[in-house]
Design a protein around this motif. Structure first.
Motif, short mmCIF file in Angstrom:
data_model
loop_
_atom_site.label_atom_id
_atom_site.label_comp_id
_atom_site.label_asym_id
_atom_site.label_seq_id
_atom_site.Cartn_x
_atom_site.Cartn_y
_atom_site.Cartn_z
N PHE A 1 9.75 3.76 5.05
CA PHE A 1 8.52 2.68 5.84
C PHE A 1 8.85 1.95 7.14
O PHE A 1 8.35 1.86 7.76
CB PHE A 1 8.53 1.65 4.60
N SER A 2 10.23 1.72 7.28
CA SER A 2 10.79 1.40 7.90
C SER A 2 10.83 2.54 9.56
O SER A 2 10.88 3.39 9.07
CB SER A 2 12.13 0.63 8.51
N ASN A 3 10.99 2.20 10.87
CA ASN A 3 11.27 3.63 11.40
C ASN A 3 11.77 3.70 11.76
O ASN A 3 12.35 4.76 12.64
CB ASN A 3 10.59 2.43 13.10
N GLN A 4 13.38 3.16 11.59
CA GLN A 4 14.94 3.46 11.25
C GLN A 4 14.89 4.67 10.13
O GLN A 4 14.17 5.07 9.48
CB GLN A 4 15.27 2.48 11.13
N GLU A 5 16.00 5.69 11.21
CA GLU A 5 16.58 6.40 10.68
C GLU A 5 17.17 5.92 9.23
O GLU A 5 17.56 5.37 9.12
CB GLU A 5 16.92 7.44 10.83
N ILE A 6 16.97 6.94 7.57
CA ILE A 6 17.74 6.63 6.70
C ILE A 6 18.56 7.31 6.99
O ILE A 6 19.77 7.58 8.24
CB ILE A 6 17.27 7.39 5.63
N PRO A 7 20.04 6.33 5.91
CA PRO A 7 21.57 6.14 6.57
C PRO A 7 22.00 7.89 6.38
O PRO A 7 21.68 8.52 5.84
CB PRO A 7 22.26 5.21 4.86
N HIS A 8 22.57 8.22 6.98
CA HIS A 8 22.78 9.52 7.61
C HIS A 8 23.36 10.32 5.95
O HIS A 8 22.97 11.57 5.48
CB HIS A 8 23.64 10.16 8.75
N PRO A 9 24.03 10.02 4.66
CA PRO A 9 25.08 10.56 4.14
C PRO A 9 23.56 10.24 2.90
O PRO A 9 23.78 11.67 1.87
CB PRO A 9 25.85 9.34 3.86
N LYS B 1 1.11 -1.43 -0.13
CA LYS B 1 0.12 0.22 -0.32
C LYS B 1 0.73 1.44 -0.15
O LYS B 1 0.34 1.70 -0.80
CB LYS B 1 -0.94 0.11 1.43
N TYR B 2 1.71 1.35 0.85
CA TYR B 2 3.10 2.44 1.07
C TYR B 2 3.60 2.66 -0.52
O TYR B 2 3.90 3.86 -1.30
CB TYR B 2 4.22 1.59 1.93
N ILE B 3 3.97 1.58 -0.43
CA ILE B 3 4.25 2.06 -2.13
C ILE B 3 3.60 2.07 -3.64
O ILE B 3 4.06 3.50 -3.97
CB ILE B 3 5.13 0.20 -2.82
N LYS B 4 2.24 1.62 -3.11
CA LYS B 4 1.41 2.61 -4.06
C LYS B 4 0.90 3.56 -4.24
O LYS B 4 0.56 4.70 -5.12
CB LYS B 4 0.04 1.54 -4.23
#
Length: 281
Positions: free
Chosen positions: A235-243, A108-111
C-alpha cells in the motif's frame, strides 16, 4: 508570547508599554524645558510664539514622533505572527485531513486485498503499526517495522537454505516447520494482524494448491501468509524489504522442495537466498 496572534494589536502589553515609556520620557523632558525656558512675550505675533514653542519643545516632539515607526514595526511583527499561526493552522488541518484520507484509502485497500473475517477488526491497529508518522504527514512505513521484517525474513531464508526432505526425520521436519511458522507468526503479531484471516481464500486467490506432499502444503501456506504481509506493505509507495520479496517469489516443486519462481532448483538447500544481509531496505 510578546505578539499573541489571538489578541487585537492594541490589546498587546508590548504596545502600551512602548507608548507609555516614550510618552513618559517626552513628558519628563517637556517639564524640564518648561522650568528653564524664557517666557514668551505676549505682544509677539501668534505665529512667532508658535515657532518659538516648537523650537523649545522639538526634542519631546521628536521623541513622541518615534511612536509612529515603533508602532508600525510592532504592528508588522504582530501581523507576521498572525500569518504564521494561520499557516500552521492550515497545515495542521491539511495533515489531519490527509491522515484520515490515508486511513480511508487503506481501509478500502484492505477490503479488496485481504480477506478478514471481520474487515473492521484490527485495521486501525495495522495502519498505526505500518504508518506511525501519518499524523505528521509521513506516509512511509516504519523503519523499525521494515528492519524487523527483514531480520525475520532472513531467518526464514536461512531455514529454507538448510531444507532437505530426504535428510530430515519426521521430528526434525516438524521442528523445522515450527521454527519457520514461529517467525511468520512474529511478523504477523508485530503488524497487529487479527487471528481470523481467511487463509483458504488467500490460497484460492493466489491459486495456491493444497494438494501434494505435506511439506509442499505447509510451505505453500507459509508463503501465502508472507504474501499477505507483502501485500499490506505494498500500500505504501516504498519497495517491500528485499528478503521478503525473495521469499514471496518462491515456488515449491512436487517433492516439497523450495525453488525460485524461475524454476532454478537449488544445488544444496536453497542457495538462491545466500548473501542476504540481515539489515536493509
Amino acid at each position: 508570547m510578546i505578539f499573541d496572534a489571538r489578541k487585537n494589536f492594541f490589546n498587546l502589553w508590548i504596545v502600551w508599554t512602548v507608548i507609555g515609556f516614550v510618552t513618559l520620557v517626552a513628558l519628563v523632558i517637556t517639564f524640564s524645558i518648561t522650568e528653564t525656558m524664557p517666557p514668551v512675550c505676549s505682544g509677539e505675533p501668534f505665529h512667532e510664539r508658535i515657532n518659538k514653542l516648537l523650537v523649545f519643545y522639538k526634542v519631546p516632539i521628536g521623541i513622541m514622533a518615534l511612536l509612529i515607526p515603533l508602532l508600525a514595526s510592532l504592528n508588522s511583527a504582530h501581523r507576521s505572527e498572525q500569518t504564521r499561526v494561520q499557516i500552521e493552522t492550515a497545515n495542521s488541518q491539511n495533515l489531519f485531513q490527509n491522515h484520515f484520507k490515508h486511513i480511508e484509502e487503506f481501509e478500502k485497500y484492505i477490503k479488496t486485498h485481504i480477506p478478514f473475517a471481520d474487515i473492521l477488526i484490527g485495521v486501525r491497529q495495522i495502519y498505526n503499526k505500518l504508518f506511525p508518522g501519518s499524523r505528521d504527514g509521513n506516509f512511509e512505513t516504519s523503519y523499525d517495522l521494515r528492519c524487523f521484517i527483514t531480520e525475520k525474513s532472513v531467518l526464514i531464508i536461512r531455514s529454507f537454505e538448510n531444507f532437505n526432505v530426504s535428510e530430515f526425520t519426521n521430528n526434525e521436519a516438524e521442528r523445522w516447520l515450527r521454527s519457520i511458522f514461529s517467525s511468520v507468526t512474529e511478523i504477523e503479531t508485530y503488524i497487529k494482524f487479527p487471528e481470523d484471516i481467511n487463509i483458504n481464500k488467500l490460497e484460492e486467490r493466489w491459486k495456491y494448491k493444497t494438494e501434494g506432499p505435506y511439506y509442499r502444503r505447509v510451505i505453500d501456506r507459509i508463503i501465502v501468509r508472507l504474501k499477505l504481509v507483502s501485500e499490506v506493505m505494498a500500500f505504501s509507495n516504498q519497495e517491500i524489504p528485499h528478503p521478503l520479496a525473495i521469499i514471496v517469489s518462491v515456488e515449491v516443486d512436487n517433492a516439497g522442495v523450495p525453488t525460485s519462481s524461475n524454476n532454478h532448483p537449488p544445488q544444496k538447500g536453497f542457495d538462491l537466498f545466500s548473501g542476504i544481509e540481515t539489515r536493509g531496505t
